[in-house]
Design a protein around this motif. Structure first.
Motif, short mmCIF file in Angstrom:
data_model
loop_
_atom_site.label_atom_id
_atom_site.label_comp_id
_atom_site.label_asym_id
_atom_site.label_seq_id
_atom_site.Cartn_x
_atom_site.Cartn_y
_atom_site.Cartn_z
N ASN A 68 0.85 -1.18 0.00
CA ASN A 68 0.00 0.00 0.00
C ASN A 68 0.89 1.23 0.00
O ASN A 68 1.78 1.36 0.84
N HIS A 69 0.65 2.10 -0.96
CA HIS A 69 1.42 3.35 -1.06
C HIS A 69 0.42 4.50 -1.08
O HIS A 69 -0.32 4.67 -2.05
N THR A 70 0.40 5.25 0.01
CA THR A 70 -0.61 6.29 0.20
C THR A 70 0.06 7.64 0.38
O THR A 70 1.07 7.75 1.10
N ASN A 71 -0.49 8.66 -0.27
CA ASN A 71 -0.02 10.03 -0.06
C ASN A 71 -1.24 10.94 -0.03
O ASN A 71 -1.79 11.31 -1.06
N LEU A 72 -1.66 11.25 1.21
CA LEU A 72 -2.80 12.14 1.40
C LEU A 72 -2.36 13.49 1.97
O LEU A 72 -3.16 14.21 2.57
N GLY A 73 -1.09 13.80 1.81
CA GLY A 73 -0.56 15.05 2.35
C GLY A 73 -0.13 14.87 3.79
O GLY A 73 1.07 14.72 4.07
N TRP A 74 -1.09 14.87 4.71
CA TRP A 74 -0.76 14.69 6.12
C TRP A 74 -0.41 13.23 6.44
O TRP A 74 0.23 12.95 7.44
N LEU A 75 -0.86 12.31 5.59
CA LEU A 75 -0.59 10.89 5.78
C LEU A 75 0.14 10.34 4.57
O LEU A 75 -0.38 10.38 3.45
N THR A 76 1.36 9.87 4.78
CA THR A 76 2.10 9.20 3.71
C THR A 76 2.56 7.85 4.24
O THR A 76 3.04 7.73 5.37
N SER A 77 2.39 6.83 3.41
CA SER A 77 2.71 5.48 3.86
C SER A 77 3.28 4.67 2.71
O SER A 77 2.72 4.65 1.61
N ASP A 78 4.41 4.02 2.98
CA ASP A 78 4.96 3.01 2.08
C ASP A 78 4.99 1.71 2.86
O ASP A 78 5.83 1.52 3.76
N PHE A 79 4.07 0.82 2.52
CA PHE A 79 3.87 -0.42 3.25
C PHE A 79 4.05 -1.58 2.28
O PHE A 79 3.41 -1.63 1.23
N LEU A 80 4.93 -2.50 2.63
CA LEU A 80 5.20 -3.66 1.78
C LEU A 80 5.21 -4.91 2.64
O LEU A 80 5.94 -4.97 3.64
N GLN A 81 4.41 -5.91 2.26
CA GLN A 81 4.34 -7.15 3.02
C GLN A 81 4.40 -8.35 2.06
O GLN A 81 3.37 -8.87 1.63
N PRO A 82 5.60 -8.80 1.69
CA PRO A 82 5.72 -10.01 0.89
C PRO A 82 5.24 -11.24 1.66
O PRO A 82 5.50 -11.37 2.86
N ILE A 83 4.54 -12.12 0.96
CA ILE A 83 4.09 -13.38 1.53
C ILE A 83 5.05 -14.45 1.04
O ILE A 83 5.30 -14.58 -0.16
N CYS A 84 5.59 -15.22 1.98
CA CYS A 84 6.80 -15.99 1.70
C CYS A 84 6.69 -17.44 2.15
O CYS A 84 5.81 -17.82 2.93
N LEU A 85 7.65 -18.22 1.68
CA LEU A 85 8.01 -19.49 2.30
C LEU A 85 9.41 -19.31 2.87
O LEU A 85 10.29 -18.76 2.21
N CYS A 86 9.60 -19.74 4.12
CA CYS A 86 10.90 -19.51 4.74
C CYS A 86 11.55 -20.83 5.12
O CYS A 86 10.87 -21.81 5.48
N SER A 87 12.86 -20.84 5.03
CA SER A 87 13.67 -22.01 5.36
C SER A 87 14.91 -21.55 6.11
O SER A 87 15.38 -20.42 5.93
N GLY A 88 15.43 -22.43 6.95
CA GLY A 88 16.64 -22.10 7.69
C GLY A 88 16.66 -22.80 9.03
O GLY A 88 16.04 -23.86 9.21
N THR A 89 17.36 -22.19 9.99
CA THR A 89 17.55 -22.84 11.28
C THR A 89 17.22 -21.90 12.43
O THR A 89 17.36 -20.68 12.33
N VAL A 90 16.79 -22.52 13.53
CA VAL A 90 16.52 -21.81 14.78
C VAL A 90 17.21 -22.60 15.89
O VAL A 90 16.92 -23.78 16.09
N ARG A 91 18.12 -21.94 16.61
CA ARG A 91 18.83 -22.60 17.70
C ARG A 91 18.12 -22.31 19.02
O ARG A 91 17.94 -21.17 19.41
N LEU A 92 17.70 -23.37 19.70
CA LEU A 92 16.98 -23.24 20.96
C LEU A 92 17.95 -23.06 22.12
O LEU A 92 19.13 -23.43 22.02
N PRO A 93 17.48 -22.52 23.25
CA PRO A 93 18.31 -22.51 24.46
C PRO A 93 18.72 -23.94 24.79
O PRO A 93 17.91 -24.86 24.76
#
Length: 334
Positions: A288-313
């Protein structure tokens, strides 16, 4: 590793008025910011609040949200086809402030509603009930789901002081059970057995606010249900957390590496201590890219598949492979 404390009975000290800053294990109390902004004009301009819900099944990723900016309201609904790797529905609508409401709690007793000509969303959990009812209707999608908190791990909750004296309260919870269905472009999709998360945020925010954020939810290769919330900026490491089955584990702050000019290229997301090291591969993006003067917003939300590692305590490493999630880059002046 930081300690997650028991939530306070109020976000402000009743004697001193000071914010009870910290990371907590469990739901926030009522978020009443009136003592910090007694003038209605200040609340109108500075008080921002939203509720965001994500649902992940084998077939789809669905998100719906209600956002109240004080002087303006927004609602959106997104459906991503995980098999075809494409957006099926991507709808967003703006309206006057009276066209939406977001309550003052995120857990039990919560309510967020938007009723606009181009979209309606309702996210509610009545007092004394464990289920959150979620309905959303936009062109091309009709969502009806119930999210069960009874067997889910606890929420991570945060009260944080931002630069300039702004106060932010946020509550995030993952691995909720799901029952329900969505009708998407005339196709019925069962959501029974899916996983869900919610994000409730309410705060007196700075005029210019930025953050990067990632969510992931699914199963590790070893079979455990896993949820992840990472942020960079905004409230820092206070909201960063990992859910593994019934456990809630605090994490270090996120670090995001990506090409803003090519946002559908892979994102590298890790923690400052490298306990999390993930590659998010976008299939499509809600923006969403909005420019209403007092309100400007550049919002980007890619929807993904993720892979990798998570190390637990303790040193054990979980491997994630093609787990559903989103990344987000937000720059807004409001």
């Amino acid at each position: 590793m930081r300690e997650l404390r028991t939530p306070p009975d109020a976000i402000l000290d009743p004697i001193t008025g000071a914010a009870r800053v910290g990371s907590y294990r469990g739901e926030l109390p009522r978020v009443d910011l009136t003592p910090l902004a007694p003038r209605r004009r200040d609340r109108l301009l500075k008080h921002k609040r939203w509720t965001y819900v994500a649902i992940v099944s084998d077939e789809v990723f669905i998100a719906a949200a209600v956002v109240h900016l004080g002087y303006l309201a927004n609602a959106f609904g997104v459906v991503f086809d995980k098999v075809g790797r494409r957006l099926l529905v991507d709808r967003s609508t703006l309206g006057p402030p009276f066209a939406a409401s977001v309550g003052d709690v995120g857990g039990e007793g919560s309510s967020a509603r938007a009723w606009m000509p181009r979209g309606r969303v309702r996210i509610e959990r009545p007092r004394g009930e464990a289920r959150i009812t979620v309905t959303a209707a936009f062109r091309g999608v009709d969502l009806r789901a119930r999210l069960d908190t009874s067997a889910a791990p606890p929420a991570i909750s945060v009260v944080a002081q931002a630069p300039g004296g702004a106060l932010i309260a946020t509550e995030k919870r993952q691995l909720l059970g799901v029952e329900g269905e969505a009708s998407v472009l005339g196709r019925r999709i069962s959501l029974d057995g899916a996983l869900a998360s919610y994000d409730y945020t309410s705060g007196l925010l700075p005029r210019r606010t930025t953050w990067r954020w990632a969510l992931a939810m699914g199963r590790a290769q070893s079979g455990e249900r896993v949820g992840l919330n990472l942020g960079e900026g905004f409230v820092g490491d206070a909201e960063c957390a990992l859910w593994v089955e019934g456990d809630l584990i605090p994490l270090a702050e996120g670090r995001f590496t990506f090409d803003p000019g090519r946002p559908l290229d892979p994102w590298h997301v890790r923690t400052a201590d490298d306990s999390v090291d993930l590659r998010f591969v976008p299939g499509a993006a809600h923006s969403n890219h909005t420019n209403l003067g007092w309100l400007t917003s550049d919002f980007l939300q890619p929807i993904c598949l993720c892979s990798g590692t998570v190390r637990l305590p303790g040193g054990r490493v979980l491997e994630l492979r093609d787990v559903s999630g989103v990344t987000e880059d937000q720059v807004i002046s409001w």
